[in-house]
Write a protein that holds these residues in place. Structure first.
Motif, PDB file in Angstrom:
ATOM      1  N   GLU A  96    -104.777  77.747   1.982  1.00 45.25           N
ATOM      2  CA  GLU A  96    -103.769  78.786   2.195  1.00 45.25           C
ATOM      3  C   GLU A  96    -102.782  78.382   3.294  1.00 45.25           C
ATOM      4  O   GLU A  96    -103.143  77.711   4.259  1.00 45.25           O
ATOM      5  CB  GLU A  96    -104.437  80.090   2.649  1.00 45.25           C
ATOM      6  CG  GLU A  96    -105.340  80.707   1.637  1.00 45.25           C
ATOM      7  CD  GLU A  96    -106.031  81.949   2.188  1.00 45.25           C
ATOM      8  OE1 GLU A  96    -106.648  82.644   1.372  1.00 45.25           O
ATOM      9  OE2 GLU A  96    -105.964  82.225   3.403  1.00 45.25           O
ATOM     10  N   TRP A  97    -101.535  78.845   3.134  1.00 41.12           N
ATOM     11  CA  TRP A  97    -100.516  78.723   4.175  1.00 41.12           C
ATOM     12  C   TRP A  97    -100.632  79.933   5.089  1.00 41.12           C
ATOM     13  O   TRP A  97    -100.956  81.025   4.632  1.00 41.12           O
ATOM     14  CB  TRP A  97     -99.119  78.676   3.563  1.00 41.12           C
ATOM     15  CG  TRP A  97     -98.836  77.383   2.892  1.00 41.12           C
ATOM     16  CD1 TRP A  97     -99.058  77.075   1.582  1.00 41.12           C
ATOM     17  CD2 TRP A  97     -98.300  76.214   3.491  1.00 41.12           C
ATOM     18  NE1 TRP A  97     -98.679  75.792   1.334  1.00 41.12           N
ATOM     19  CE2 TRP A  97     -98.210  75.241   2.486  1.00 41.12           C
ATOM     20  CE3 TRP A  97     -97.888  75.903   4.775  1.00 41.12           C
ATOM     21  CZ2 TRP A  97     -97.726  73.967   2.736  1.00 41.12           C
ATOM     22  CZ3 TRP A  97     -97.401  74.637   5.026  1.00 41.12           C
ATOM     23  CH2 TRP A  97     -97.328  73.681   4.010  1.00 41.12           C
ATOM     24  N   ASN A  98    -100.358  79.745   6.382  1.00 40.35           N
ATOM     25  CA  ASN A  98    -100.446  80.844   7.322  1.00 40.35           C
ATOM     26  C   ASN A  98     -99.501  80.622   8.494  1.00 40.35           C
ATOM     27  O   ASN A  98     -98.947  79.543   8.670  1.00 40.35           O
ATOM     28  CB  ASN A  98    -101.887  81.020   7.801  1.00 40.35           C
ATOM     29  CG  ASN A  98    -102.519  79.694   8.176  1.00 40.35           C
ATOM     30  OD1 ASN A  98    -101.894  78.861   8.823  1.00 40.35           O
ATOM     31  ND2 ASN A  98    -103.759  79.494   7.770  1.00 40.35           N
ATOM     32  N   LEU A  99     -99.317  81.667   9.293  1.00 39.24           N
ATOM     33  CA  LEU A  99     -98.466  81.620  10.478  1.00 39.24           C
ATOM     34  C   LEU A  99     -99.315  81.716  11.731  1.00 39.24           C
ATOM     35  O   LEU A  99    -100.379  82.340  11.722  1.00 39.24           O
ATOM     36  CB  LEU A  99     -97.472  82.788  10.479  1.00 39.24           C
ATOM     37  CG  LEU A  99     -96.401  82.771   9.413  1.00 39.24           C
ATOM     38  CD1 LEU A  99     -95.598  84.066   9.460  1.00 39.24           C
ATOM     39  CD2 LEU A  99     -95.483  81.584   9.601  1.00 39.24           C
ATOM     40  N   GLY A 100     -98.813  81.126  12.818  1.00 38.73           N
ATOM     41  CA  GLY A 100     -99.527  81.208  14.080  1.00 38.73           C
ATOM     42  C   GLY A 100     -98.578  81.197  15.263  1.00 38.73           C
ATOM     43  O   GLY A 100     -97.423  80.792  15.141  1.00 38.73           O
ATOM     44  N   ILE A 101     -99.087  81.676  16.388  1.00 41.19           N
ATOM     45  CA  ILE A 101     -98.382  81.572  17.660  1.00 41.19           C
ATOM     46  C   ILE A 101     -99.326  80.878  18.623  1.00 41.19           C
ATOM     47  O   ILE A 101    -100.547  80.965  18.476  1.00 41.19           O
ATOM     48  CB  ILE A 101     -97.948  82.947  18.216  1.00 41.19           C
ATOM     49  CG1 ILE A 101     -99.153  83.859  18.397  1.00 41.19           C
ATOM     50  CG2 ILE A 101     -96.907  83.591  17.337  1.00 41.19           C
ATOM     51  CD1 ILE A 101     -98.836  85.146  19.132  1.00 41.19           C
ATOM     52  N   GLY A 102     -98.770  80.169  19.572  1.00 42.76           N
ATOM     53  CA  GLY A 102     -99.652  79.446  20.470  1.00 42.76           C
ATOM     54  C   GLY A 102     -99.005  79.076  21.779  1.00 42.76           C
ATOM     55  O   GLY A 102     -97.810  79.279  21.990  1.00 42.76           O
ATOM     56  N   ALA A 103     -99.816  78.499  22.647  1.00 36.50           N
ATOM     57  CA  ALA A 103     -99.367  78.036  23.952  1.00 36.50           C
ATOM     58  C   ALA A 103    -100.284  76.910  24.392  1.00 36.50           C
ATOM     59  O   ALA A 103    -101.412  76.788  23.909  1.00 36.50           O
ATOM     60  CB  ALA A 103     -99.393  79.168  24.967  1.00 36.50           C
ATOM     61  N   GLY A 104     -99.784  76.096  25.298  1.00 37.52           N
ATOM     62  CA  GLY A 104    -100.607  75.002  25.785  1.00 37.52           C
ATOM     63  C   GLY A 104     -99.949  74.240  26.907  1.00 37.52           C
ATOM     64  O   GLY A 104     -98.937  74.662  27.472  1.00 37.52           O
ATOM     65  N   LEU A 105    -100.521  73.097  27.194  1.00 35.82           N
ATOM     66  CA  LEU A 105    -100.065  72.236  28.272  1.00 35.82           C
ATOM     67  C   LEU A 105     -99.381  71.003  27.708  1.00 35.82           C
ATOM     68  O   LEU A 105     -99.780  70.475  26.667  1.00 35.82           O
ATOM     69  CB  LEU A 105    -101.243  71.811  29.139  1.00 35.82           C
ATOM     70  CG  LEU A 105    -102.036  72.942  29.786  1.00 35.82           C
ATOM     71  CD1 LEU A 105    -103.249  72.385  30.513  1.00 35.82           C
ATOM     72  CD2 LEU A 105    -101.158  73.735  30.735  1.00 35.82           C
ATOM     73  N   THR A 106     -98.373  70.529  28.415  1.00 35.03           N
ATOM     74  CA  THR A 106     -97.649  69.323  28.050  1.00 35.03           C
ATOM     75  C   THR A 106     -97.103  68.694  29.326  1.00 35.03           C
ATOM     76  O   THR A 106     -97.136  69.310  30.391  1.00 35.03           O
ATOM     77  CB  THR A 106     -96.502  69.641  27.058  1.00 35.03           C
ATOM     78  OG1 THR A 106     -95.904  68.430  26.625  1.00 35.03           O
ATOM     79  CG2 THR A 106     -95.468  70.555  27.663  1.00 35.03           C
ATOM     80  N   ASP A 107     -96.631  67.473  29.237  1.00 35.23           N
ATOM     81  CA  ASP A 107     -96.048  66.792  30.391  1.00 35.23           C
ATOM     82  C   ASP A 107     -94.552  66.689  30.161  1.00 35.23           C
ATOM     83  O   ASP A 107     -94.096  65.822  29.428  1.00 35.23           O
ATOM     84  CB  ASP A 107     -96.677  65.409  30.563  1.00 35.23           C
ATOM     85  CG  ASP A 107     -96.175  64.715  31.818  1.00 35.23           C
ATOM     86  OD1 ASP A 107     -95.689  65.411  32.734  1.00 35.23           O
ATOM     87  OD2 ASP A 107     -96.261  63.476  31.888  1.00 35.23           O
ATOM     88  N   THR A 108     -93.787  67.603  30.757  1.00 35.53           N
ATOM     89  CA  THR A 108     -92.344  67.635  30.529  1.00 35.53           C
ATOM     90  C   THR A 108     -91.598  66.895  31.619  1.00 35.53           C
ATOM     91  O   THR A 108     -92.079  66.739  32.739  1.00 35.53           O
ATOM     92  CB  THR A 108     -91.835  69.088  30.489  1.00 35.53           C
ATOM     93  OG1 THR A 108     -92.235  69.755  31.686  1.00 35.53           O
ATOM     94  CG2 THR A 108     -92.366  69.829  29.292  1.00 35.53           C
TER      95      THR A 108
END
Length: 134
Positions: A96-108
Motif C-alpha cells: 500500500e501507498w501511504n503518507l507520513g510526517i517526520g522529523a530527525g537529525l542531520t548535519d547542515t
C-alpha cells in the motif's frame, strides 16, 4: 516491469527533478508517523544540506508494526542540524501507498547569507597618527 520497479523509477525521477545545481547532498536519520500504520524509523538523503532551506528527499523506513520496509520520497525543511518532513511511501509488506510526517537529525551547513559580516581593517586609514610635542 513490476510494481516495485515502477515505484523505484518514480522515486528516482521525483528526486532528480528537484534542482540540485551546486548543492551538496545531506543525510539524516529520524522518526516518521505513517498515517494508518504507526511509527517508522528511517534514513534520508536530501537534495541539499544548507540550513534554512526546503529540499527534496528520498528515504528508506523500517515499519516495526508490520515488519515492512518502506521506500519514501518527499519534501523537508532543514533547520540547524534538524529536519521536518512530509513524505509518501510504499509499504512493501502490505502493498500500500501511504503518507507520513517526520522529523530527525542531520548535519547542515550554515546559510551563507546568515553569516555575520566581518569588518576588515585594510590599514588604509587616512587619519593622522598620535600627535606628539617636540
Amino acid at each position: 516491469m513490476s510494481l516495485k520497479q515502477v515505484s523505484l523509477v518514480a522515486y528516482l525521477a521525483a528526486f532528480l527533478s528537484v534542482p540540485i545545481a551546486h548543492a551538496e547532498v545531506g543525510f539524516g536519520a529520524g522518526v516518521s508517523y505513517v498515517f494508518g500504520e504507526g511509527v517508522a524509523v528511517g534514513l534520508r538523503v536530501f537534495s541539499d544540506n544548507e540550513e534554512g532551506k526546503g529540499v527534496g528527499l528520498i528515504g528508506l523506513d523500517y515499519m516495526p508494526g508490520t515488519g515492512g520496509v518502506r521506500p519514501s520520497v518527499g519534501i523537508a525543511y532543514l533547520g540547524e542540524n534538524v529536519y521536518g518532513e512530509l513524505n509518501t511511501g510504499y509499504n512493501n509488506q502490505k502493498g500500500e501507498w501511504n503518507l507520513g510526517i517526520g522529523a530527525g537529525l542531520t548535519d547542515t551547513d550554515e546559510d551563507p547569507k546568515a553569516a555575520p559580516a566581518v569588518a576588515v581593517d585594510t590599514g588604509d586609514d587616512m587619519s593622522p597618527g598620535p600627535v606628539t610635542d617636540l
